[in-house]
Design a protein around this motif. Structure first.
Motif, PDB file in Angstrom:
ATOM      1  N   UNK A  38      23.756  -9.979  13.927  1.00 41.01           N
ATOM      2  CA  UNK A  38      24.935 -10.143  13.649  1.00 41.01           C
ATOM      3  C   UNK A  38      25.524 -10.737  14.386  1.00 41.01           C
ATOM      4  N   UNK A  39      25.012 -11.534  15.830  1.00 39.26           N
ATOM      5  CA  UNK A  39      25.749 -12.291  16.584  1.00 39.26           C
ATOM      6  C   UNK A  39      26.130 -11.721  17.625  1.00 39.26           C
ATOM      7  N   UNK A  40      26.476 -10.064  17.697  1.00 35.94           N
ATOM      8  CA  UNK A  40      27.087  -9.484  18.446  1.00 35.94           C
ATOM      9  C   UNK A  40      25.916  -9.459  19.633  1.00 35.94           C
ATOM     10  N   UNK A  41      26.259  -9.426  21.374  1.00 41.65           N
ATOM     11  CA  UNK A  41      25.517  -9.202  22.241  1.00 41.65           C
ATOM     12  C   UNK A  41      25.127  -7.890  22.754  1.00 41.65           C
ATOM     13  N   UNK A  42      24.646  -8.286  23.523  1.00 41.34           N
ATOM     14  CA  UNK A  42      23.353  -6.460  23.661  1.00 41.34           C
ATOM     15  C   UNK A  42      23.807  -6.124  25.158  1.00 41.34           C
ATOM     16  N   UNK A  43      24.100  -7.095  25.705  1.00 42.87           N
ATOM     17  CA  UNK A  43      24.573  -7.098  27.086  1.00 42.87           C
ATOM     18  C   UNK A  43      26.539  -7.482  27.085  1.00 42.87           C
ATOM     19  N   UNK A  44      26.556  -6.860  28.420  1.00 39.09           N
ATOM     20  CA  UNK A  44      27.905  -6.540  28.628  1.00 39.09           C
ATOM     21  C   UNK A  44      27.997  -8.301  28.695  1.00 39.09           C
ATOM     22  N   UNK A  45      28.860  -8.515  27.743  1.00 42.50           N
ATOM     23  CA  UNK A  45      29.674 -10.019  28.188  1.00 42.50           C
ATOM     24  C   UNK A  45      31.414 -10.186  28.481  1.00 42.50           C
ATOM     25  N   UNK A  65      23.203  -0.086  31.998  1.00 42.10           N
ATOM     26  CA  UNK A  65      23.289   0.575  33.308  1.00 42.10           C
ATOM     27  C   UNK A  65      21.701   0.806  33.763  1.00 42.10           C
ATOM     28  N   UNK A  66      21.147   0.549  35.279  1.00 44.74           N
ATOM     29  CA  UNK A  66      19.982   0.868  35.571  1.00 44.74           C
ATOM     30  C   UNK A  66      19.302  -0.647  35.171  1.00 44.74           C
ATOM     31  N   UNK A  67      19.334  -1.275  34.652  1.00 41.18           N
ATOM     32  CA  UNK A  67      18.411  -1.746  34.709  1.00 41.18           C
ATOM     33  C   UNK A  67      18.615  -3.650  34.301  1.00 41.18           C
ATOM     34  N   UNK A  68      18.107  -4.780  34.604  1.00 41.25           N
ATOM     35  CA  UNK A  68      18.733  -6.439  34.297  1.00 41.25           C
ATOM     36  C   UNK A  68      20.198  -6.530  35.331  1.00 41.25           C
ATOM     37  N   UNK A  69      20.303  -7.508  34.941  1.00 45.81           N
ATOM     38  CA  UNK A  69      21.492  -7.898  35.761  1.00 45.81           C
ATOM     39  C   UNK A  69      22.401  -8.699  35.671  1.00 45.81           C
ATOM     40  N   UNK A  70      23.397  -9.574  35.617  1.00 47.71           N
ATOM     41  CA  UNK A  70      24.386 -10.373  35.551  1.00 47.71           C
ATOM     42  C   UNK A  70      24.659 -11.217  36.484  1.00 47.71           C
ATOM     43  N   UNK A  71      25.324 -12.792  35.614  1.00 39.04           N
ATOM     44  CA  UNK A  71      26.086 -13.435  36.699  1.00 39.04           C
ATOM     45  C   UNK A  71      27.603 -12.950  36.326  1.00 39.04           C
ATOM     46  N   UNK A  72      27.795 -12.642  37.351  1.00 31.08           N
ATOM     47  CA  UNK A  72      29.725 -12.287  37.552  1.00 31.08           C
ATOM     48  C   UNK A  72      30.268 -13.394  37.990  1.00 31.08           C
ATOM     49  N   UNK A 125      34.860 -16.002  43.213  1.00 31.53           N
ATOM     50  CA  UNK A 125      33.227 -15.463  43.012  1.00 31.53           C
ATOM     51  C   UNK A 125      32.205 -15.762  42.130  1.00 31.53           C
ATOM     52  N   UNK A 126      31.226 -16.524  42.403  1.00 31.77           N
ATOM     53  CA  UNK A 126      29.983 -15.758  41.973  1.00 31.77           C
ATOM     54  C   UNK A 126      28.846 -15.819  41.937  1.00 31.77           C
ATOM     55  N   UNK A 127      28.308 -14.315  41.789  1.00 28.81           N
ATOM     56  CA  UNK A 127      26.744 -14.027  42.070  1.00 28.81           C
ATOM     57  C   UNK A 127      26.143 -13.682  41.076  1.00 28.81           C
ATOM     58  N   UNK A 128      24.789 -14.084  40.932  1.00 23.76           N
ATOM     59  CA  UNK A 128      23.874 -13.122  40.000  1.00 23.76           C
ATOM     60  C   UNK A 128      23.936 -12.309  40.947  1.00 23.76           C
ATOM     61  N   UNK A 129      23.392 -11.435  39.992  1.00 25.91           N
ATOM     62  CA  UNK A 129      23.390  -9.817  41.211  1.00 25.91           C
ATOM     63  C   UNK A 129      22.160  -8.448  39.711  1.00 25.91           C
ATOM     64  N   UNK A 130      21.424  -7.859  40.637  1.00 27.99           N
ATOM     65  CA  UNK A 130      21.270  -6.349  39.765  1.00 27.99           C
ATOM     66  C   UNK A 130      21.483  -5.571  39.365  1.00 27.99           C
ATOM     67  N   UNK A 131      21.872  -5.654  38.571  1.00 23.46           N
ATOM     68  CA  UNK A 131      22.579  -3.873  37.503  1.00 23.46           C
ATOM     69  C   UNK A 131      21.970  -2.937  38.655  1.00 23.46           C
ATOM     70  N   UNK A 132      20.635  -3.056  39.225  1.00 21.75           N
ATOM     71  CA  UNK A 132      20.152  -2.007  40.163  1.00 21.75           C
ATOM     72  C   UNK A 132      20.585  -1.953  40.614  1.00 21.75           C
ATOM     73  N   UNK A 167      21.934  -8.872  31.255  1.00 27.05           N
ATOM     74  CA  UNK A 167      20.942  -9.804  30.527  1.00 27.05           C
ATOM     75  C   UNK A 167      19.124  -8.909  31.191  1.00 27.05           C
ATOM     76  N   UNK A 168      18.415  -9.254  30.541  1.00 25.06           N
ATOM     77  CA  UNK A 168      17.432  -8.870  31.002  1.00 25.06           C
ATOM     78  C   UNK A 168      16.036  -9.354  30.866  1.00 25.06           C
ATOM     79  N   UNK A 169      15.042  -9.321  31.634  1.00 20.49           N
ATOM     80  CA  UNK A 169      14.615  -8.843  33.319  1.00 20.49           C
ATOM     81  C   UNK A 169      15.358  -9.790  33.640  1.00 20.49           C
TER      82      UNK A 169
END
Length: 190
Positions: free
Chosen positions: A35-42, A54-61, A66-73, A89-91
């Motif tokens: 249905x085109x809904x994002x699976x991870x936070x957007x 929570x506890x896996x994957x990563x994020x472009x914040x 600031x701009x950072x690619x980071x691990x959700x762990x 997204x992951x991994x």
């Protein structure tokens, strides 16, 4: 730098590029359901959608300065963060510090791939491999061993969603997605 999300009007990467005159680069975003809904936070303009990984994957914040690619762990998202844009997204393909992620379960499947990475100088790197060259694991090893000096790299939605286009005058150079996507990362010049 923005993340755009519109589950009601998904489009190919080329159509996202054409929808804004300021866009210089557009790359597909995170995973989504039928249905085109994002699976991870957007996060688009401070508005959150999807579910926090929570506890896996990563994020472009993307914050105000600031701009950072980071691990959700290692650096989980906090709801009180003042982020204007972001996506999860992951991994994680390359873990913070530049080491390939050895814990990826990819079933040795080759597919087109899309990546957002950050080098040790803090520069963002966007990559697309449009051919069936990489598994997620082999892409992580390739990125870590490359001369790109990558500190951290996050997988984006691959397969038919993979697309990266750069505006050069009136032309779009790169690889368009085969499928319509509801989210993209956009680099703009204003």
């Amino acid at each position: 730098l923005r993340v755009l999300y519109n589950p009601d009007s998904p489009r190919r990467v080329s159509e996202w590029l054409a929808s804004t005159q300021e866009a210089q680069l557009v790359i597909n975003g995170n995973y989504f359901d039928p249905q085109n809904q994002a699976l991870g936070l957007i996060i688009d303009g401070g508005v959150r959608a999807g579910v926090n990984y929570d506890g896996f994957g990563g994020m472009l914040a993307i914050g105000e300065n600031t701009v950072k690619v980071r691990s959700n762990v290692l650096e989980p998202y906090r709801p009180d963060e003042a982020l204007a844009y972001g996506l999860q997204n992951f991994p994680m393909l390359v873990l913070p510090g530049g080491q390939a992620n050895t814990q990826i379960d990819d079933n040795e499947r080759l597919a087109p791939r899309s990546v957002v990475a950050q080098d040790r100088s803090g520069r963002l790197i966007f990559l697309v491999s449009p051919s069936l060259l990489f598994t997620l694991t082999s892409l992580g090893y390739w990125l870590a061993a490359s001369d790109l000096d990558i500190d951290v790299a996050l997988n984006l939605d691959g397969g038919t969603s993979s697309g990266l286009l750069l505006r050069e005058g009136t032309q779009a150079i790169g690889t368009d997605s085969w499928a319509d996507v509801p989210s993209v990362i956009v680099v703009e010049v204003r």
